[in-house]
Motif scaffolding. Structure first.
Motif, PDB file in Angstrom:
ATOM      1  N   CYS B 145     -24.169  13.471   7.518  1.00 15.60           N
ATOM      2  CA  CYS B 145     -24.811  14.785   7.437  1.00 15.60           C
ATOM      3  C   CYS B 145     -25.782  14.766   6.262  1.00 15.60           C
ATOM      4  CB  CYS B 145     -23.787  15.886   7.205  1.00 15.60           C
ATOM      5  SG  CYS B 145     -22.802  16.239   8.640  1.00 15.60           S
ATOM      6  N   VAL B 146     -27.050  14.862   6.559  1.00 19.45           N
ATOM      7  CA  VAL B 146     -28.072  14.737   5.520  1.00 19.45           C
ATOM      8  C   VAL B 146     -28.742  16.092   5.321  1.00 19.45           C
ATOM      9  CG1 VAL B 146     -30.178  13.538   4.850  1.00 19.45           C
ATOM     10  CG2 VAL B 146     -28.481  12.377   6.276  1.00 19.45           C
ATOM     11  N   ASP B 147     -28.672  16.592   4.099  1.00 14.06           N
ATOM     12  CA  ASP B 147     -29.376  17.829   3.773  1.00 14.06           C
ATOM     13  C   ASP B 147     -30.825  17.526   3.494  1.00 14.06           C
ATOM     14  OD1 ASP B 147     -28.299  20.274   3.863  1.00 14.06           O
ATOM     15  OD2 ASP B 147     -27.450  20.268   1.845  1.00 14.06           O
ATOM     16  N   ASP B 148     -31.018  16.509   2.709  1.00 16.58           N
ATOM     17  CA  ASP B 148     -32.344  16.193   2.203  1.00 16.58           C
ATOM     18  C   ASP B 148     -32.383  14.678   2.042  1.00 16.58           C
ATOM     19  OD1 ASP B 148     -34.573  15.717   0.726  1.00 16.58           O
ATOM     20  OD2 ASP B 148     -33.951  16.892  -1.030  1.00 16.58           O
ATOM     21  N   LEU B 149     -33.159  14.035   2.860  1.00 21.15           N
ATOM     22  CA  LEU B 149     -33.158  12.567   2.892  1.00 21.15           C
ATOM     23  C   LEU B 149     -33.580  11.957   1.560  1.00 21.15           C
ATOM     24  CD1 LEU B 149     -32.613  10.192   4.789  1.00 21.15           C
ATOM     25  CD2 LEU B 149     -35.019  10.253   5.447  1.00 21.15           C
ATOM     26  N   ASP B 150     -34.488  12.635   0.869  1.00 16.55           N
ATOM     27  CA  ASP B 150     -34.958  12.095  -0.410  1.00 16.55           C
ATOM     28  C   ASP B 150     -33.923  12.230  -1.513  1.00 16.55           C
ATOM     29  OD1 ASP B 150     -37.434  11.363   0.611  1.00 16.55           O
ATOM     30  OD2 ASP B 150     -38.212  13.401   0.368  1.00 16.55           O
ATOM     31  N   ASN B 151     -32.893  12.997  -1.247  1.00 16.44           N
ATOM     32  CA  ASN B 151     -31.906  13.252  -2.294  1.00 16.44           C
ATOM     33  C   ASN B 151     -30.511  13.170  -1.670  1.00 16.44           C
ATOM     34  OD1 ASN B 151     -31.143  13.857  -4.909  1.00 16.44           O
ATOM     35  ND2 ASN B 151     -31.191  16.078  -4.560  1.00 16.44           N
ATOM     36  N   PHE B 152     -30.296  12.109  -0.905  1.00 16.33           N
ATOM     37  CA  PHE B 152     -29.040  11.979  -0.172  1.00 16.33           C
ATOM     38  C   PHE B 152     -28.173  10.926  -0.847  1.00 16.33           C
ATOM     39  CE2 PHE B 152     -26.594   9.842   3.267  1.00 16.33           C
ATOM     40  CZ  PHE B 152     -25.789  10.907   3.604  1.00 16.33           C
ATOM     41  N   GLY B 153     -26.937  11.269  -1.098  1.00 17.55           N
ATOM     42  CA  GLY B 153     -26.036  10.280  -1.670  1.00 17.55           C
ATOM     43  C   GLY B 153     -24.995  10.930  -2.544  1.00 17.55           C
ATOM     44  N   LEU B 154     -24.235  10.092  -3.223  1.00 16.24           N
ATOM     45  CA  LEU B 154     -23.180  10.575  -4.091  1.00 16.24           C
ATOM     46  C   LEU B 154     -23.735  10.903  -5.461  1.00 16.24           C
ATOM     47  CD1 LEU B 154     -20.442   8.024  -3.078  1.00 16.24           C
ATOM     48  CD2 LEU B 154     -20.100  10.490  -3.081  1.00 16.24           C
ATOM     49  N   LEU B 155     -23.177  11.920  -6.084  1.00 18.84           N
ATOM     50  CA  LEU B 155     -23.479  12.267  -7.469  1.00 18.84           C
ATOM     51  C   LEU B 155     -24.974  12.422  -7.712  1.00 18.84           C
ATOM     52  CD1 LEU B 155     -20.825   9.910  -9.041  1.00 18.84           C
ATOM     53  CD2 LEU B 155     -20.710  12.386  -8.881  1.00 18.84           C
ATOM     54  N   THR B 156     -25.608  13.107  -6.780  1.00 19.60           N
ATOM     55  CA  THR B 156     -27.055  13.288  -6.888  1.00 19.60           C
ATOM     56  C   THR B 156     -27.427  14.259  -8.003  1.00 19.60           C
ATOM     57  OG1 THR B 156     -26.757  14.869  -5.108  1.00 19.60           O
ATOM     58  CG2 THR B 156     -27.643  12.738  -4.516  1.00 19.60           C
ATOM     59  N   GLY B 157     -26.416  14.929  -8.549  1.00 24.82           N
ATOM     60  CA  GLY B 157     -26.693  15.836  -9.664  1.00 24.82           C
ATOM     61  C   GLY B 157     -27.079  15.085 -10.934  1.00 24.82           C
ATOM     62  N   ILE B 158     -26.714  13.801 -11.013  1.00 24.93           N
ATOM     63  CA  ILE B 158     -27.100  13.002 -12.186  1.00 24.93           C
ATOM     64  C   ILE B 158     -28.512  12.483 -11.948  1.00 24.93           C
ATOM     65  CG2 ILE B 158     -26.556  10.952 -13.557  1.00 24.93           C
ATOM     66  CD1 ILE B 158     -23.616  11.369 -12.674  1.00 24.93           C
ATOM     67  N   SER B 159     -29.461  13.066 -12.642  1.00 19.49           N
ATOM     68  CA  SER B 159     -30.847  12.821 -12.266  1.00 19.49           C
ATOM     69  C   SER B 159     -31.413  11.547 -12.896  1.00 19.49           C
ATOM     70  CB  SER B 159     -31.714  14.026 -12.650  1.00 19.49           C
ATOM     71  OG  SER B 159     -31.452  14.388 -13.982  1.00 19.49           O
ATOM     72  N   GLU B 160     -30.878  11.160 -14.041  1.00 20.75           N
ATOM     73  CA  GLU B 160     -31.442   9.978 -14.706  1.00 20.75           C
ATOM     74  C   GLU B 160     -31.032   8.729 -13.921  1.00 20.75           C
ATOM     75  OE1 GLU B 160     -32.727   7.143 -16.757  1.00 20.75           O
ATOM     76  OE2 GLU B 160     -30.680   7.330 -17.517  1.00 20.75           O
ATOM     77  N   THR B 191     -13.201   5.077   2.790  1.00 24.38           N
ATOM     78  CA  THR B 191     -14.093   6.174   3.145  1.00 24.38           C
ATOM     79  C   THR B 191     -15.155   6.388   2.068  1.00 24.38           C
ATOM     80  OG1 THR B 191     -12.204   7.186   4.237  1.00 24.38           O
ATOM     81  CG2 THR B 191     -14.141   8.555   3.956  1.00 24.38           C
ATOM     82  N   GLY B 192     -14.744   6.295   0.818  1.00 20.85           N
ATOM     83  CA  GLY B 192     -15.698   6.435  -0.284  1.00 20.85           C
ATOM     84  C   GLY B 192     -16.766   5.354  -0.213  1.00 20.85           C
ATOM     85  N   LEU B 193     -16.339   4.143   0.086  1.00 21.69           N
ATOM     86  CA  LEU B 193     -17.314   3.054   0.179  1.00 21.69           C
ATOM     87  C   LEU B 193     -18.220   3.240   1.398  1.00 21.69           C
ATOM     88  CD1 LEU B 193     -15.048   0.047  -0.908  1.00 21.69           C
ATOM     89  CD2 LEU B 193     -16.680   1.343  -2.282  1.00 21.69           C
ATOM     90  N   ASP B 194     -17.655   3.789   2.481  1.00 16.97           N
ATOM     91  CA  ASP B 194     -18.481   4.118   3.660  1.00 16.97           C
ATOM     92  C   ASP B 194     -19.560   5.128   3.295  1.00 16.97           C
ATOM     93  OD1 ASP B 194     -17.155   2.449   5.341  1.00 16.97           O
ATOM     94  OD2 ASP B 194     -16.061   4.023   6.435  1.00 16.97           O
ATOM     95  N   SER B 195     -19.181   6.129   2.504  1.00 20.65           N
ATOM     96  CA  SER B 195     -20.158   7.132   2.085  1.00 20.65           C
ATOM     97  C   SER B 195     -21.288   6.477   1.310  1.00 20.65           C
ATOM     98  CB  SER B 195     -19.515   8.189   1.178  1.00 20.65           C
ATOM     99  OG  SER B 195     -18.464   8.823   1.817  1.00 20.65           O
ATOM    100  N   MET B 196     -20.903   5.590   0.409  1.00 20.42           N
ATOM    101  CA  MET B 196     -21.906   4.861  -0.376  1.00 20.42           C
ATOM    102  C   MET B 196     -22.829   4.083   0.546  1.00 20.42           C
ATOM    103  SD  MET B 196     -21.781   4.889  -3.782  1.00 20.42           S
ATOM    104  CE  MET B 196     -22.255   3.258  -4.321  1.00 20.42           C
ATOM    105  N   LYS B 197     -22.178   3.441   1.549  1.00 15.70           N
ATOM    106  CA  LYS B 197     -22.936   2.582   2.461  1.00 15.70           C
ATOM    107  C   LYS B 197     -23.946   3.424   3.244  1.00 15.70           C
ATOM    108  CE  LYS B 197     -21.381  -0.280   6.126  1.00 15.70           C
ATOM    109  NZ  LYS B 197     -20.124  -0.813   6.681  1.00 15.70           N
ATOM    110  N   ALA B 198     -23.478   4.549   3.779  1.00 16.08           N
ATOM    111  CA  ALA B 198     -24.387   5.402   4.554  1.00 16.08           C
ATOM    112  C   ALA B 198     -25.565   5.831   3.693  1.00 16.08           C
ATOM    113  CB  ALA B 198     -23.635   6.630   5.071  1.00 16.08           C
ATOM    114  N   ALA B 199     -25.263   6.191   2.442  1.00 17.77           N
ATOM    115  CA  ALA B 199     -26.341   6.622   1.552  1.00 17.77           C
ATOM    116  C   ALA B 199     -27.288   5.462   1.265  1.00 17.77           C
ATOM    117  CB  ALA B 199     -25.753   7.173   0.259  1.00 17.77           C
ATOM    118  N   ASP B 200     -26.707   4.291   1.009  1.00 13.37           N
ATOM    119  CA  ASP B 200     -27.549   3.120   0.721  1.00 13.37           C
ATOM    120  C   ASP B 200     -28.460   2.796   1.897  1.00 13.37           C
ATOM    121  OD1 ASP B 200     -26.466   2.882  -1.734  1.00 13.37           O
ATOM    122  OD2 ASP B 200     -25.110   1.229  -1.248  1.00 13.37           O
TER     123      ASP B 200
END
Lengths: 356, 375, 463
Positions: B145-160, B191-200
């Motif tokens: 489920c992608v809200d925003d492709l340019d900002n998709f992934g885990l811990l996207t709140g960490i901007s640096e 599942t956590g690693l799957d999430s990472m994979k999908a984001a990657d």
């Protein structure tokens, strides 16, 4: 009770105006209304956050100011247009909460989230906006409602800092009074505010269950109503209006089972006269358009027997009152049913004989 | 993969809220149209006429271009019996293919499982939006489920960026199988690693993308652009899902419906232009549906919930044209004031699943339905 | 204060409520565990005043309720209630008597059902069953309005036995039929349509002329039973006590197999189920008495982090931890949809079976949502709860990486993590050296980052 007679006054139910609508001919959580010298009624629609099955966030749905005229009889209302929308840009508001019109016909809308007053011309064109705070003290504020006196001084209630503030028409701070408490002159979540012809200020003291009356510079004069659910007793008053004879109208959210909300009428001395509970047994003309377009609504309405109609004709959390002196009538903003209920104040009414 | 044949791809665009059939594909020569639409009727001269009977809403010019190219199928009178006229229930029925009882499995969830039974590709199906539509829901079937492709992934709140990389490295170690005890911890780790994979996987898509097409600045255009980016990155995604709305035009329909169809039509045109420019259009079709049509008679400013509606199929592989008759507007033919649908929505699904995706439709749509020849 | 006391109190408040801040936990510890359990069971604080929310968000409650708010009104209760167990039991019953807007399409009626759970959820189970049998949303959800003397609809009758009381395997198809017959005529009055003036309430109606007055034989007993007689017989059946006990265990103690597997999968802890079953029967189906036994038991106290948080627990627990969400500010609608994004659409369960819990909450999408939501919240250092954590750390002065990590783990739970996990966190913290407050902004940034990493842990997904 379609006609209420008491203490030499008669209130005749006239008709209702409105229906639920996110824009156009109808209202969405209307919370306040005011009439301009041009006869236009400006209605602040609070709106809602989000709508059923849209999967992304939509807030402020239906938030706007409606411009309508309301004729003397059923079906004579006219939708003129609407302005403003949800937002924090110029002319927009987050939580529209009150509306008043000055002597020049300018429309002032309060925003109780941003604590700003937006000023528009009579057509709804944005003119300017200013902070409704005395100073930005970092505390909690909620600029709840707004009233304008004959000299175009502006009074606002603040439901979260529990005070009334007075400004010049250009937004220059003049004075404030109140503070949290239940003593005379103190408030608990003040909300509705109005000015009488003598320039006295009336405040619906929401969580103290009373109305307080002040001079134009904040000197306490009187307290109207007492807490409770009985006749003439107030529970969570929301709005207050005064007519040219000095009669005081107070809308509240008194919880009568399924049907919260009444309008209590007091005389100029603060003595209780009578209570209205809503009388909209006939659909408004706009509401009728909806029912007429939907065969299944019509069928189901016929199926529902008369005693089950009560939830439709009673007030449901009225939060606004407007006395239309030119036409001697009271307009109740029946918020949760997205409409006005209108009562004519009739003089020279003759009670018919009982054996008629 | 050795095969040069591209896998067929389905894009679903859900028109949420109940799109008004009568003002989308307008039966402009039927006098009953005018009679029933005193407030929201579209003026005759503005209608984009397709033939001597029906025309498109004036804001649907880009859709008319697709029609003129022969790539737009208009599917008349779509629905199912006894429309509940409820957004929730109707949408559920379209999603689960269960008009008679509550269903919990989505037809496209089942399709995803059929395409990738071993969950080899976590992006077989990608939905653009914050929550999982029930159409895609099936326990054990991963859907991104992608809200925003340019900002998709885990811990996207960490901007640096550098800092986030460090944290994600640590996250990967923390979720690795060496840490953890027991089946549930292991499952969480995987599942956590799957999430990472999908984001990657999905994160590479925007970088690989280039196109001269400029999409409009609207929410639906950005969703369709995201779909185009993922599709063109060849990540093996076979089903895309997105929605737009709300089409729930109870009031002020004229302005609202205009804006909705301007946005949708322009976005759809940009999408197909983009795919064509990049030689990525031939294996993509788009289904556009809504949960119900609206009342035939307007309510003075809008229209209320109805029954029979219209669906569209678009794409190079689609045989353009009208499918089915326009349902009768005659009062004696209406049900509760609504158009009566004649084409079961599951027959559209059946065609798509069998003739496009090349799978057996019956287990996915829960029955055997007619299969119109859209391809 | 002994750390174990805090850990146990935190456990109690996570399970019997939606968590508590460290300040609250410390105050509760002063009272002692058993006293706190009694307060939870017999709350003396006033219930919330709904009109405080209506004042600012008038669309969240009837009759002007607008759909699409998710569960904003309920979220507000969960966040603000001073009667946490009452609210947790409300969620418990919503899990079991799962009723959804997907079919009912009337938020107010389901919210009314939630209110009923709030008022009666810690009372007598038999009374609750009678209430739910009379609840219009439930009647519509399970088609009892289509259950007529001359045309029986078995939907409600079946689910009453299968999902609401005894569980499969304890009755026959004939019992389902007879049970359904007894509930014929239990329906609701026609109400006005929602348009054009907003929604109207449904009201229960018993229609004697549509009730099957014939003799019924149900679970071996014969008589001219009406619905309440059936509920009496159901309550007396031993399977019912075991069924409720197992639900309580799964919800409050530790993750169990899912309901459909109960017939074939024995409970995780037979003794615990027996203790709860006995308490339920001995008290005459009193939920409060049964909960008292549960929270004071060793099996409960020893079950720290033995279950995965539900999305509602993730969202409400996080908001209570970080604070600042008590006032119904703009955006509460979006906030209330967060559990939905994690797989728990409150007021709209996927089916009458409710949500599958435990590991079934987790998939790659929902896990990402959980992590990102909680990380965004604890990463917001302007939140009062986060500031409180920062100031507690600051009050320790400059500390080495080890104490930095341990203090954060302590303040975020206290959270139990494996030695390996702790080592990873330490490896992450060590390159930054000691946590020093000479540069306050930099120190705060480090704290914020470590908190975000902690809430991303698998361990943090457990309650």
């Amino acid at each position: 009770m379609l006609t209420q007679v008491a203490a030499g006054r008669t209130y005749d139910y006239s008709h209702s105006v409105g229906r639920g609508a996110q824009s156009g001919m109808g209202f969405s959580q209307p919370v306040a209304a005011a009439q301009g010298p041009n006869g236009v009624v400006y209605v602040v629609n609070r709106g809602s956050e989000g709508i059923s099955n849209v999967s992304w966030n939509r807030i402020g749905y239906g938030a706007r100011v409606s411009q309508i005229t309301i004729g003397p009889e059923w079906g004579q209302e006219e939708f003129l247009g609407e302005f403003s929308k949800y937002g924090d840009g110029n002319g927009e508001f987050i939580w529209g909460s009150g509306v008043a019109v000055d002597s020049q016909g300018r429309v002032y809308v309060s925003d109780e989230w941003l604590n700003q007053i937006n000023v528009y011309d009579a057509e709804g064109n944005f003119l300017n906006r200013w902070s409704a705070l005395e100073s930005d003290d970092g505390g909690e504020h909620g600029t709840a409602n707004i009233a304008i006196d004959a000299d175009d001084n502006i009074y606002v209630t603040d439901g979260r800092s529990h005070e009334v503030r007075k400004f010049a028409s250009d937004g220059k701070f003049i004075a404030s009074w109140g503070g949290r408490g239940s003593d005379n002159g103190q408030f608990n979540a003040p909300w509705g505010i109005t000015i009488d012809q003598a320039g006295n200020v009336y405040v619906a003291d929401h969580r103290n269950h009373r109305v307080q009356k002040f001079t134009a510079d904040g000197k306490w004069l009187a307290s109207i109503g007492s807490p409770g659910a009985g006749r003439g007793q107030l529970h969570l008053p929301t709005a207050v209006a005064v007519d040219p004879q000095g009669d005081v109208y107070v809308a509240d959210w008194s919880d009568n089972g399924q049907h919260p909300g009444r309008v209590h009428i007091f005389d100029a001395e603060g003595d209780y006269i009578i209570t209205l509970i809503g009388d909209a047994m006939e659909l408004s003309s706009w509401a009728k358009l909806t029912v007429d377009a939907n065969a299944d609504y019509l069928k189901r309405r016929r199926e529902v027997n008369l005693q089950n109609m009560e939830s439709e004709w009673r007030f449901a959390l009225p939060t606004g009152l407007m006395y239309d002196a030119a036409n001697n009538r009271l307009l109740v903003v029946d918020s949760q049913r997205s409409r006005f209920q209108i009562y004519n104040k009739v003089s020279g009414y003759m009670v018919p004989q009982m054996n008629l | 993969m050795a095969s040069t044949k591209k896998d067929p791809v389905l894009v679903v665009l859900q028109l949420t809220g109940g799109n008004d059939y009568l003002n989308t594909v307008i039966p402009f020569t039927d006098p009953l149209y005018r009679d029933n639409r005193p407030a929201v009727g579209v003026a005759d001269e503005r209608i984009l006429k397709l033939n001597d009977k029906v025309g498109l809403h004036p804001t649907m010019g880009p859709m008319k271009n697709l029609w003129d190219q022969g790539n737009l199928a208009i599917i008349h009178g779509v629905g199912y019996a006894n429309s509940p006229r409820s957004h929730f229930r109707s949408m559920d029925i379209w999603h689960t293919c269960e008009p008679d009882k509550l269903g919990t499995e989505g037809w496209l969830g089942r399709a995803t499982k059929e395409i990738d039974p071993n969950k080899e590709n976590v992006v077989t199906t990608v939905s653009f939006g914050p929550s999982l539509p029930r159409a895609l829901a099936l326990p054990g079937v991963p859907v991104a489920c992608v809200d925003d492709l340019d900002n998709f992934g885990l811990l996207t709140g960490i901007s640096e960026a550098e800092q986030r990389d460090k944290i994600l490295d640590r996250f990967t170690r923390l979720y690795s199988p060496t840490i953890g005890t027991g089946a549930v911890m292991d499952y969480l780790g995987q599942t956590g690693l799957d999430s990472m994979k999908a984001a990657d996987i999905l994160n590479v898509a925007p970088g690989m993308y280039s196109s001269s097409i400029e999409y409009p600045d609207t929410t639906i255009a950005s969703k369709l652009k995201g779909i185009s980016q993922v599709h063109q990155a060849n990540l093996g995604t076979r089903i895309f899902y997105c929605d737009h709305g709300s089409f729930d035009s109870h009031s002020n329909q004229v302005g609202m419906h205009d804006k909705l169809w301007v946005d949708v039509s322009q976005a759809v045109e940009s999408f197909f232009d983009d795919l064509r420019e990049n030689d990525a259009a031939d294996n993509v079709i788009m289904l556009m549906f809504t949960e119900f049509g609206r009342r035939v008679h307007d309510n003075g400013s809008g229209t209320d919930h109805g029954a029979g509606g219209v669906a569209f199929l678009a794409g190079d592989a689609i045989k353009g044209g009208e499918y089915g008759e326009y349902p009768s507007l005659r009062p004696e033919h209406l049900e509760q004031g609504d158009l009566v649908p004649h084409t079961d929505f599951r027959s559209i699904y059946t065609s798509i699943v069998e003739d496009w995706m090349g799978m057996d439709a019956q287990p996915l749509v829960g029955g055997v339905f007619e299969k119109p020849a859209y391809f | 204060m002994a750390n174990q006391d805090i850990a146990l109190m935190a456990h109690l408040m996570r399970r019997a409520g939606f968590g508590a801040t460290r300040e609250e936990l410390e105050a509760l510890c002063e009272k002692g565990y058993e006293n706190v359990v009694e307060e939870l069971l017999n709350p003396t604080e006033e219930p919330l005043d709904r009109f405080e929310m209506m004042r600012y968000q008038p669309w969240t409650w009837r009759p002007g309720t607008l759909p699409g708010m998710g569960a904003a009104e309920w979220l507000w209760w969960m966040l603000n209630t001073r009667r946490p167990l009452e609210e947790k039991m409300t969620l418990f019953w919503h899990h079991i008597f799962a009723t959804g807007v997907s079919k009912v399409d009337h938020y107010d009626e389901i919210q009314n059902m939630i209110t009923m759970f709030r008022e009666k959820g810690m009372g007598n189970y038999r009374e609750l069953l009678v209430e739910i049998a009379r609840n219009p949303a439930m009647i519509y959800w399970l088609d009892n309005n289509e259950n007529h003397a001359d045309a029986v609809n078995e939907n409600w009758g079946r689910e009453l036995l299968e999902l609401f009381s005894m569980g499969v395997g304890n009755y026959t198809e004939v019992d389902v039929r007879e049970c359904s017959r007894a509930f014929t005529g239990w329906t609701f009055e026609a109400k006005l349509p929602r348009g054009p003036l907003g929604r109207h309430d449904w009201h229960f109606e018993y229609r004697p002329e549509d009730h099957d007055n014939g003799e019924k034989t149900f679970l071996g007993e014969t008589g001219n039973f009406n619905g309440e007689d059936i509920i009496d017989i159901v309550c007396q059946h031993p399977a019912t006590a075991g069924f409720v006990a197992r639900h309580l265990y799964n919800f409050f103690v530790a993750d169990e197999a899912q309901v459909p597997a109960w017939q074939v999968t024995p409970p995780v802890d037979e003794d615990a189920i027996d203790a709860l079953t006995d308490a339920f029967i001995d008290s005459g189906y009193d939920m409060k008495e049964t909960l008292r036994v549960l929270f004071n038991s060793d099996f409960f106290k020893n079950a720290r982090f033995a279950k995965l948080k539900s999305p509602a627990e993730v969202v409400v627990g996080t908001l209570k931890l970080v604070g600042g969400a008590e006032f119904p500010a703009p955006g509460i609608g979006d906030l209330s949809r967060q559990p939905n994004y994690m797989g728990q659409d409150l007021l709209n369960p996927p089916s009458v079976e409710g949500w599958h819990t435990g590991a079934e909450w987790i998939n790659s999408g929902s896990l990402m949502r959980r992590i990102n939501f909680t990380a965004d919240m604890v990463g917001d250092v302007s939140r009062p709860g986060v500031q409180s954590i920062v100031s507690r750390l600051r009050s320790q002065g400059d500390v080495g990486p080890e104490q930095f990590v341990d203090t954060c783990l302590d303040l975020m739970g206290p959270l139990d993590v494996s030695a390996d996990t702790r080592q990873e966190l330490l490896d992450h913290a060590v390159p930054g050296g000691s946590l020093t407050w000479s540069n306050e902004a930099a120190a705060t940034e480090r704290v914020s980052e470590l908190l975000q990493l902690i809430v991303s842990l698998r361990d943090y997904q457990y309650a």
